[in-house]
Scaffold this motif. Structure first.
Motif, PDB file in Angstrom:
ATOM      1  N   LEU A 253       0.825  -1.208   0.000  1.00 41.96           N
ATOM      2  CA  LEU A 253       0.000   0.000   0.000  1.00 41.96           C
ATOM      3  C   LEU A 253       0.858   1.255   0.000  1.00 41.96           C
ATOM      4  N   GLU A 254       2.011   1.170   0.610  1.00 37.30           N
ATOM      5  CA  GLU A 254       2.949   2.292   0.558  1.00 37.30           C
ATOM      6  C   GLU A 254       3.394   2.531  -0.886  1.00 37.30           C
ATOM      7  N   ALA A 255       3.649   1.454  -1.614  1.00 36.44           N
ATOM      8  CA  ALA A 255       4.083   1.580  -3.011  1.00 36.44           C
ATOM      9  C   ALA A 255       2.979   2.141  -3.900  1.00 36.44           C
ATOM     10  N   THR A 256       1.722   1.830  -3.581  1.00 37.03           N
ATOM     11  CA  THR A 256       0.601   2.317  -4.389  1.00 37.03           C
ATOM     12  C   THR A 256       0.166   3.725  -3.998  1.00 37.03           C
ATOM     13  N   ARG A 257       0.770   4.265  -2.914  1.00 34.31           N
ATOM     14  CA  ARG A 257       0.349   5.566  -2.358  1.00 34.31           C
ATOM     15  C   ARG A 257      -1.139   5.528  -2.003  1.00 34.31           C
ATOM     16  N   PHE A 258      -1.494   4.443  -1.351  1.00 33.99           N
ATOM     17  CA  PHE A 258      -2.885   4.175  -1.025  1.00 33.99           C
ATOM     18  C   PHE A 258      -3.508   5.275  -0.172  1.00 33.99           C
TER      19      PHE A 258
END
Length: 367
Positions: A253-258
């Motif tokens: 989720l950090e990578a997706t900028r959730f």
């Protein structure tokens, strides 16, 4: 109206992307013009590489490696710039074996080491390793042997210099230590085909390896959180490669900028195959809930237990997609699961989000 959908794969039934699509169909049945953002997700197991690929791009790398029984297979990992994402189930997964072949006394994590070696050779400086779905219980010895074979000039792990400047991140929700009653062998080996006698032998083998490793390095990671993940692969990454252990869904989720993506959302829909108190112990839906801020989060699952505990944890709604009494075999059919997800979400929007006193206006006063 903006809806964010992030549902885990339903193992043996639907991928995360398929489950998300079914939920989106349910929303559109009631609100055809809704802005629906679908995010494939995984906590480190099945679909982890594909979820990262959808999030950050990059190119999937195919590599010929050894499976848990040392047979040659083709496995893939993601390479994006200097970052690699490896799903250990690709090379060392339980799904690669038939039920008759399951034997954690001989199953090896060698293929996972081959994937890591390939990523290093191609310039990866940050390697995220998703630990889920392994067939092995070798404490990562196979993985380490593959790295020695790939890089060590004199056959010793200490000879490897190529790993010194690489950051390793373990993506896993497992907090178990390597050894003992709560360790890798006792908790996870039975589902990989281990008898009670083999469990004891595996635990003793892992304990001996950890003792020798601690004596060599002068420190011991066998009791660290995550050491018992993937049959002890977590331990090898912690002890030998100084890895950092984080919840898989948090890393993704950090990578997706959730958190930025949901700021203006009206609802988040998440889910998994079976939801209960274990869901609250770092599994994917609770990670989605924690990063959704004040946005309501609905949880769906094929089976629901401990519903009140899930509601108290902060989910705005908890719904089982399956009718009571449906045979498991029928519920697991992909076309049936897709329909049940779509029907559940359609009913959710009809019953909770449409105010009968205001026609089609959204009922924003959610509990």
């Amino acid at each position: 109206m903006k809806i964010v959908v992030a549902i885990d794969s339903m193992k043996g039934c639907l991928s995360s992307a398929d489950a998300n699509l079914a939920a989106a169909d349910g929303v559109r049945n009631v609100y055809p013009d809704a802005d629906i953002v679908q995010i494939p997700v995984s906590d480190g197991g099945e679909g982890f590489t594909d979820a990262f690929h959808a999030a950050i791009g990059g190119a999937l790398q195919e590599v010929t490696v050894r499976d848990p029984m040392t047979r040659l297979i083709t496995a893939k990992y993601l390479l994006c710039g200097h970052e690699a994402v490896i799903e250990i189930a690709q090379a060392s997964g339980l799904t690669l074996l038939s039920e008759e072949e399951r034997n954690p006394m001989i199953a090896t994590s060698y293929g996972t080491g081959q994937l890591i070696a390939d990523a290093v050779k191609k310039g990866a400086k940050r390697i995220v390793v998703g630990l889920g779905g392994s067939a092995t219980s070798d404490a990562g010895i196979g993985m380490l042997r593959a790295l020695i074979d790939a890089f060590a000039k004199h056959g010793q792990f200490d000879d490897i210099t190529e790993l010194h400047d690489i950051q390793f991140i373990i993506a896993s929700d497992v907090k178990n230590p390597l050894c003992g009653i709560q360790g890798a062998a006792h908790i996870f080996a039975p589902q990989k085909g281990a008898s009670a006698e083999i469990v004891e032998r595996l635990d003793a083998r892992a304990r001996k390896f950890a003792e020798l490793s601690a004596k060599h390095f002068g420190y011991d990671c066998s009791n660290d959180e995550g050491a018992g993940a993937a049959g002890g692969l977590g331990y090898a990454l912690l002890q030998y490669m100084h890895a950092t252990c984080r919840p898989g869904i948090e890393v993704l989720l950090e990578a997706t900028r959730f958190s930025d993506m949901v700021k203006d959302a009206d609802l988040v829909i998440t889910g998994e195959g079976s939801a209960d108190r274990q869901t609250l112990m770092g599994k994917l839906p609770i990670g989605v809930l924690q990063q959704s801020g004040a946005v309501p989060v609905c949880l769906i699952a094929g089976r629901i237990r401990d519903r009140e505990a899930l509601l108290r944890a902060g989910f705005s709604d908890v719904r089982c997609i399956n009718p009571e009494g449906i045979p498991l075999q029928e519920a697991m059919r992909p076309e049936v699961a897709r329909k049940h997800i779509s029907d559940t979400i359609r009913e959710l929007f009809r019953s909770r989000f449409i105010n009968p006193l205001q026609g089609d206006g959204l009922w924003l006063a959610l509990p």
